[in-house]
Motif scaffolding. Structure first.
Motif, PDB file in Angstrom:
ATOM      1  N   ILE A  47       0.832  -1.211   0.000  1.00  0.00           N
ATOM      2  CA  ILE A  47       0.000   0.000   0.000  1.00  0.00           C
ATOM      3  C   ILE A  47       0.860   1.253   0.000  1.00  0.00           C
ATOM      4  O   ILE A  47       0.562   2.245  -0.695  1.00  0.00           O
ATOM      5  CB  ILE A  47      -0.967  -0.009   1.197  1.00  0.00           C
ATOM      6  CG1 ILE A  47      -2.039  -1.086   0.968  1.00  0.00           C
ATOM      7  CG2 ILE A  47      -1.610   1.356   1.404  1.00  0.00           C
ATOM      8  CD1 ILE A  47      -2.840  -1.421   2.207  1.00  0.00           C
ATOM      9  N   ARG A  48       1.927   1.231   0.759  1.00  0.00           N
ATOM     10  CA  ARG A  48       2.828   2.384   0.780  1.00  0.00           C
ATOM     11  C   ARG A  48       3.440   2.629  -0.594  1.00  0.00           C
ATOM     12  O   ARG A  48       3.638   3.792  -1.000  1.00  0.00           O
ATOM     13  CB  ARG A  48       3.900   2.189   1.848  1.00  0.00           C
ATOM     14  CG  ARG A  48       3.356   2.293   3.274  1.00  0.00           C
ATOM     15  CD  ARG A  48       4.422   2.123   4.341  1.00  0.00           C
ATOM     16  NE  ARG A  48       3.834   2.203   5.669  1.00  0.00           N
ATOM     17  CZ  ARG A  48       3.568   3.339   6.301  1.00  0.00           C
ATOM     18  NH1 ARG A  48       3.862   4.486   5.727  1.00  0.00           N
ATOM     19  NH2 ARG A  48       3.044   3.324   7.515  1.00  0.00           N
ATOM     20  N   LYS A  49       3.716   1.555  -1.327  1.00  0.00           N
ATOM     21  CA  LYS A  49       4.231   1.720  -2.678  1.00  0.00           C
ATOM     22  C   LYS A  49       3.165   2.312  -3.603  1.00  0.00           C
ATOM     23  O   LYS A  49       3.451   3.192  -4.428  1.00  0.00           O
ATOM     24  CB  LYS A  49       4.693   0.371  -3.238  1.00  0.00           C
ATOM     25  CG  LYS A  49       6.011  -0.116  -2.660  1.00  0.00           C
ATOM     26  CD  LYS A  49       6.426  -1.438  -3.321  1.00  0.00           C
ATOM     27  CE  LYS A  49       7.760  -1.913  -2.786  1.00  0.00           C
ATOM     28  NZ  LYS A  49       8.152  -3.218  -3.414  1.00  0.00           N
ATOM     29  N   ILE A  50       1.935   1.838  -3.463  1.00  0.00           N
ATOM     30  CA  ILE A  50       0.844   2.335  -4.297  1.00  0.00           C
ATOM     31  C   ILE A  50       0.641   3.832  -4.123  1.00  0.00           C
ATOM     32  O   ILE A  50       0.455   4.572  -5.088  1.00  0.00           O
ATOM     33  CB  ILE A  50      -0.449   1.554  -4.000  1.00  0.00           C
ATOM     34  CG1 ILE A  50      -0.348   0.125  -4.509  1.00  0.00           C
ATOM     35  CG2 ILE A  50      -1.675   2.268  -4.607  1.00  0.00           C
ATOM     36  CD1 ILE A  50      -1.510  -0.771  -4.115  1.00  0.00           C
ATOM     37  N   PHE A  51       0.722   4.284  -2.874  1.00  0.00           N
ATOM     38  CA  PHE A  51       0.493   5.700  -2.572  1.00  0.00           C
ATOM     39  C   PHE A  51       1.776   6.522  -2.488  1.00  0.00           C
ATOM     40  O   PHE A  51       1.760   7.668  -2.067  1.00  0.00           O
ATOM     41  CB  PHE A  51      -0.300   5.831  -1.274  1.00  0.00           C
ATOM     42  CG  PHE A  51      -1.722   5.351  -1.371  1.00  0.00           C
ATOM     43  CD1 PHE A  51      -2.639   5.972  -2.203  1.00  0.00           C
ATOM     44  CD2 PHE A  51      -2.155   4.255  -0.629  1.00  0.00           C
ATOM     45  CE1 PHE A  51      -3.944   5.534  -2.291  1.00  0.00           C
ATOM     46  CE2 PHE A  51      -3.466   3.795  -0.712  1.00  0.00           C
ATOM     47  CZ  PHE A  51      -4.361   4.448  -1.548  1.00  0.00           C
ATOM     48  N   ASN A  52       2.903   5.892  -2.894  1.00  0.00           N
ATOM     49  CA  ASN A  52       4.195   6.582  -2.901  1.00  0.00           C
ATOM     50  C   ASN A  52       4.546   7.180  -1.540  1.00  0.00           C
ATOM     51  O   ASN A  52       4.945   8.342  -1.416  1.00  0.00           O
ATOM     52  CB  ASN A  52       4.210   7.697  -3.959  1.00  0.00           C
ATOM     53  CG  ASN A  52       4.096   7.148  -5.359  1.00  0.00           C
ATOM     54  OD1 ASN A  52       4.798   6.197  -5.723  1.00  0.00           O
ATOM     55  ND2 ASN A  52       3.208   7.735  -6.164  1.00  0.00           N
TER      56      ASN A  52
END
Length: 222
Positions: free
Chosen positions: A214-219
């Protein structure tokens, strides 16, 4: 505040491995959804549980009432919790039950496509102007049991889902944007008690994987 809907089956509901008949459920802080809420910043993320034991992608049971087919009420559930920033979908394990005529990994991927298309047909995303982002999760492969499983309903499931991760990844790659994929198998170990459910350790493992993804998805920083 970013809202994340977790749409899944008994492993999202928190079914305790081997508790057939009595249906024990892990507490909120043990379930991966609750742990994910703790790992993400509670001031900026709201994690919504929508787990239902026995839920399929797009199949109806002959011996159960309506509501267990994942495609049936998804649009209503999306509207209920809108606006949403992300919908996590982890379904397909129950499609492997023998009663569904030895469904293949390709057919399960097709069921996931129906779910994706339902989400993408809505405007229940941010500001109610677009559809939410979607994260498709390939569930870990069933394992051999060390305890007594009271049912052989998943006989042959392990062999039939060997290609599921590849099928789902190929499916997701067909969409231009806002549809993501992660394979949980390398990070999460299914309980050997019944071979299909997350134990407390697996819930923690999966929560960590979702947090990272999720952190990757939302940068966002790890």
């Amino acid at each position: 505040m970013r809202s994340i809907l977790c749409y899944g089956d008994s492993n999202t509901w928190g079914f305790v491995p081997g508790s057939f008949g009595i249906r024990e459920r892990y507490d909120r802080n043990t379930r991966w959804t609750g742990r994910l809420q703790q790992l993400l910043d509670p001031a900026y993320f709201h994690v919504i549980e929508e787990g239902l034991s026995c839920r399929t992608t797009n199949l109806d049971y002959d011996d159960k009432p309506n509501g267990f087919r994942g495609t049936e009420f998804l649009s209503v559930i999306l509207y209920t919790h809108a606006p949403l920033d992300l919908v996590i979908i982890m379904l397909g394990l129950n499609d492997l039950k023998k009663q569904f005529n030895n469904r293949t990994s390709q057919q399960i991927a097709e069921g996931n496509k129906e779910l994706i298309d339902i989400v993408r047909s809505t405007t229940y995303g941010p500001n109610m102007q677009e559809s939410p982002a979607i994260l498709i999760v390939s569930t870990p492969i069933p394992v051999e049991t060390s305890g007594e499983n009271p049912s052989d309903m998943f006989e042959g499931a392990k062999e039939r889902m060997q290609d599921l991760a590849d099928e789902l990844k190929t499916l997701v790659n067909k969409y231009d944007k806002n549809v993501y994929f992660v394979d949980a198998a390398p990070s999460v170990q299914i309980s050997p008690v019944d071979g299909i459910h997350f134990d407390a350790t697996a819930h923690e493992q999966f929560a960590l994987l979702m947090n990272k993804t999720i952190r990757k998805i939302f940068n966002l920083p790890a």
